[in-house]
Scaffold this motif. Structure first.
Motif, PDB file in Angstrom:
ATOM      1  N   ALA A  15       0.821  -1.212   0.000  1.00  0.00           N
ATOM      2  CA  ALA A  15       0.000   0.000   0.000  1.00  0.00           C
ATOM      3  C   ALA A  15       0.856   1.263   0.000  1.00  0.00           C
ATOM      4  O   ALA A  15       0.580   2.217  -0.729  1.00  0.00           O
ATOM      5  CB  ALA A  15      -0.955  -0.013   1.200  1.00  0.00           C
ATOM      6  N   GLY A  16       1.892   1.281   0.828  1.00  0.00           N
ATOM      7  CA  GLY A  16       2.712   2.487   0.947  1.00  0.00           C
ATOM      8  C   GLY A  16       3.439   2.837  -0.334  1.00  0.00           C
ATOM      9  O   GLY A  16       3.436   3.996  -0.780  1.00  0.00           O
ATOM     10  N   VAL A 157       0.618   9.867   5.403  1.00  0.00           N
ATOM     11  CA  VAL A 157      -0.108   8.630   5.122  1.00  0.00           C
ATOM     12  C   VAL A 157       0.487   7.517   5.984  1.00  0.00           C
ATOM     13  O   VAL A 157       1.700   7.306   5.976  1.00  0.00           O
ATOM     14  CB  VAL A 157       0.004   8.234   3.636  1.00  0.00           C
ATOM     15  N   VAL A 158      -0.372   6.815   6.695  1.00  0.00           N
ATOM     16  CA  VAL A 158       0.076   5.698   7.536  1.00  0.00           C
ATOM     17  C   VAL A 158      -0.280   4.401   6.821  1.00  0.00           C
ATOM     18  O   VAL A 158      -1.458   4.092   6.618  1.00  0.00           O
ATOM     19  CB  VAL A 158      -0.561   5.750   8.931  1.00  0.00           C
ATOM     20  N   ARG A 354     -13.941   7.651   0.447  1.00  0.00           N
ATOM     21  CA  ARG A 354     -13.495   8.049  -0.895  1.00  0.00           C
ATOM     22  C   ARG A 354     -11.999   8.355  -0.946  1.00  0.00           C
ATOM     23  O   ARG A 354     -11.334   8.035  -1.936  1.00  0.00           O
ATOM     24  CB  ARG A 354     -14.285   9.274  -1.379  1.00  0.00           C
ATOM     25  N   THR A 355     -11.460   8.946   0.133  1.00  0.00           N
ATOM     26  CA  THR A 355     -10.061   9.374   0.111  1.00  0.00           C
ATOM     27  C   THR A 355      -9.181   8.700   1.154  1.00  0.00           C
ATOM     28  O   THR A 355      -7.962   8.852   1.105  1.00  0.00           O
ATOM     29  CB  THR A 355      -9.970  10.891   0.335  1.00  0.00           C
ATOM     30  N   MET A 356      -9.774   8.017   2.116  1.00  0.00           N
ATOM     31  CA  MET A 356      -9.077   7.394   3.235  1.00  0.00           C
ATOM     32  C   MET A 356      -8.502   8.428   4.212  1.00  0.00           C
ATOM     33  O   MET A 356      -7.699   8.100   5.086  1.00  0.00           O
ATOM     34  CB  MET A 356      -7.938   6.470   2.743  1.00  0.00           C
ATOM     35  N   PRO A 362      -7.205  16.747   9.490  1.00  0.00           N
ATOM     36  CA  PRO A 362      -6.972  17.011   8.064  1.00  0.00           C
ATOM     37  C   PRO A 362      -5.543  16.660   7.652  1.00  0.00           C
ATOM     38  O   PRO A 362      -4.586  16.904   8.392  1.00  0.00           O
ATOM     39  CB  PRO A 362      -7.225  18.520   7.945  1.00  0.00           C
ATOM     40  N   GLY A 363      -5.424  16.053   6.460  1.00  0.00           N
ATOM     41  CA  GLY A 363      -4.103  15.735   5.930  1.00  0.00           C
ATOM     42  C   GLY A 363      -3.515  14.430   6.426  1.00  0.00           C
ATOM     43  O   GLY A 363      -2.385  14.091   6.073  1.00  0.00           O
ATOM     44  N   LEU A 364      -4.285  13.674   7.233  1.00  0.00           N
ATOM     45  CA  LEU A 364      -3.813  12.403   7.756  1.00  0.00           C
ATOM     46  C   LEU A 364      -4.623  11.276   7.106  1.00  0.00           C
ATOM     47  O   LEU A 364      -5.860  11.314   7.088  1.00  0.00           O
ATOM     48  CB  LEU A 364      -3.988  12.350   9.276  1.00  0.00           C
ATOM     49  N   TYR A 365      -3.929  10.265   6.576  1.00  0.00           N
ATOM     50  CA  TYR A 365      -4.575   9.179   5.842  1.00  0.00           C
ATOM     51  C   TYR A 365      -4.127   7.831   6.410  1.00  0.00           C
ATOM     52  O   TYR A 365      -2.971   7.681   6.816  1.00  0.00           O
ATOM     53  CB  TYR A 365      -4.206   9.222   4.350  1.00  0.00           C
ATOM     54  N   PHE A 366      -5.024   6.865   6.387  1.00  0.00           N
ATOM     55  CA  PHE A 366      -4.699   5.499   6.779  1.00  0.00           C
ATOM     56  C   PHE A 366      -5.122   4.566   5.648  1.00  0.00           C
ATOM     57  O   PHE A 366      -6.260   4.634   5.172  1.00  0.00           O
ATOM     58  CB  PHE A 366      -5.424   5.104   8.068  1.00  0.00           C
ATOM     59  N   ILE A 367      -4.222   3.681   5.226  1.00  0.00           N
ATOM     60  CA  ILE A 367      -4.517   2.785   4.093  1.00  0.00           C
ATOM     61  C   ILE A 367      -4.006   1.376   4.389  1.00  0.00           C
ATOM     62  O   ILE A 367      -3.156   1.169   5.264  1.00  0.00           O
ATOM     63  CB  ILE A 367      -3.892   3.295   2.778  1.00  0.00           C
ATOM     64  N   GLY A 368      -4.522   0.422   3.636  1.00  0.00           N
ATOM     65  CA  GLY A 368      -4.016  -0.941   3.710  1.00  0.00           C
ATOM     66  C   GLY A 368      -4.494  -1.723   4.916  1.00  0.00           C
ATOM     67  O   GLY A 368      -5.592  -1.525   5.434  1.00  0.00           O
ATOM     68  N   GLU A 369      -3.629  -2.601   5.391  1.00  0.00           N
ATOM     69  CA  GLU A 369      -3.997  -3.580   6.411  1.00  0.00           C
ATOM     70  C   GLU A 369      -4.331  -2.973   7.762  1.00  0.00           C
ATOM     71  O   GLU A 369      -5.067  -3.580   8.554  1.00  0.00           O
ATOM     72  CB  GLU A 369      -2.848  -4.593   6.570  1.00  0.00           C
TER      73      GLU A 369
END
Length: 400
Positions: A15-16, A157-158, A354-356, A362-369
């Motif tokens: 993901a990263g 992004v985490v 939609r954006t994770m 604001p400006g902090l995202y979490f994706i994947g597992e």
């Protein structure tokens, strides 16, 4: 002086790296940081080294989450065929195995090389063997203290994954950061993991170690999985049990159909007419592996030594129930050591589907597992990595 970037991504896994490449267009400066010596180690070992990189049957129903609707947006906007197009552009080929699983012909290293080339093409940087000791937010920017120096970014992004396979460096950093910025974390648990047993069942299964047979199996709250089950020295494994484990909770039974697709009374009736002197034990061995047939034939109430001609209707009903509705209660699972993925994680209620992006920060995202979205066995978790990364990457590339 801190190194300044538009976006910093924590975690150089599937993901990263993919998010870094997607976010780095339009001149956005991107840095991916990981404490490991090599990137994408879970990609490297996946599919026995051949990288089961997606599944063509991907649907939201193939994922477990506290909010079953959350994954729909990302999965719809970045599909398995989108990733196949990317693979093809890098002159890689693939083949389909059972149940829609796609594997890379050039093995997993080629997929990792593709991800790194994509990041490089977007002018993204990659820092490996870099520890992050502190993350904060002030004056509209994220500030990170790392072993390679201080870093500042507009977006963070985490993508550090979950707790599965700790020998590969898994950590709870994503959950720590989520809580730091006000997110709820649903208790992580091992998923896609073998079951363990104790006492007589453990001894019995150990004696059958290495025996595999197709089954239909499910946990109380999960769907039915028709795949292979494998007996081990400690319990039950194989694709069917790994799938069931994602839905299982402690103290609950697992229900197993050892005769998937059979209508046992009809099949037994036909066998009784054709071979009336055959014993039940011998007949079972024509359908099941020999050692498993011996086990079933010796179960209480099963007349293993009776000839088929002498089976009563009650006998047949007992045999049917035993084969079609075998219930066993695991003591536990093999745990994080062998779990392929992590179930639970960052509550999706706090994220934009939609954006994770965080709804709190604001400006902090979490994706994947690390997010509370867990796929079935067979390439689904990689597809979630690609889809969630693409959702965040698009937002990062197009918004200030």
């Amino acid at each position: 002086m801190a190194h300044e970037y538009h976006t910093v991504i924590l975690g150089a896994g599937a993901a990263g790296l993919f998010c870094g490449a997607r976010a780095g267009v339009h001149g956005r400066s991107v840095l991916v940081i990981d404490h490991a010596k090599k990137p994408a180690e879970k990609v490297r070992i996946s599919g026995g080294g051949r990288c089961n990189f997606t599944n063509i049957h991907t649907e939201p129903a193939n994922f477990i989450s506290g909010n079953p609707h959350f994954a729909k947006s990302a999965l719809a906007r970045y599909t398995p065929w989108d990733f196949c197009d990317l693979v093809a552009r890098h002159d890689l080929t693939w083949h389909e195995k059972t149940l829609g699983q796609l594997f890379c012909d050039q093995k997993s290293g080629a997929i990792i090389r593709m991800l790194l080339d994509e990041l490089d093409a977007a002018n993204g940087e990659l820092w490996l063997e870099t520890e992050v000791s502190e993350v904060g937010h002030r004056n509209g920017r994220y500030h990170l203290r790392t072993s390679a120096g201080d870093v500042s970014a507009q977006k963070l992004v985490v993508a550090t994954g979950g707790l599965s396979i700790p020998k590969m460096g898994a950590s709870g950093l994503a959950y720590e950061l989520a809580r730091q910025f006000g997110h709820e974390v649903i208790t992580p648990r091992p998923a896609l993991v073998p079951f363990t047993f104790s006492g007589q069942l453990k001894d019995t299964f150990s004696s059958l170690s290495g025996v595999s047979t197709p089954v239909d199996a499910h946990a109380d709250r999960g769907p039915d999985f028709h795949e292979a089950m494998l007996f081990t020295h400690r319990g039950l494994s194989g694709p069917a049990m790994l799938q069931v484990s994602s839905y299982w909770r402690e103290t609950e039974p697992v229900q197993i159909d050892l005769a998937p697709g059979w209508h046992v009374p009809d099949v037994l009736g036909e066998a009784r007419d054709a071979s009336p002197k055959t014993t039940l034990r011998t007949w079972l061995a024509t359908w099941l592996p020999a050692r498993l047939a011996d086990l079933v034939a010796g179960w209480p109430g099963i007349p293993g030594s009776k000839q088929l001609a002498n089976l009563s209707n009650n006998d047949i009903e007992t045999i049917n129930l035993a084969l079609k509705h075998w219930k066993v209660t695991p003591t536990g699972t093999e745990g994080w050591r062998t779990a392929e993925v992590t179930a639970g994680g960052i509550n999706t209620d706090g994220l934009s589907s939609r954006t994770m992006e965080s709804r709190n920060q604001p400006g902090l995202y979490f994706i994947g597992e690390c997010v509370d979205v867990t796929g079935w066995l067979g390439g689904y978790n990689f597809q979630w990595a690609w889809a969630s990364a693409a959702a965040a990457g698009e937002a990062l590339a197009t918004h200030q």
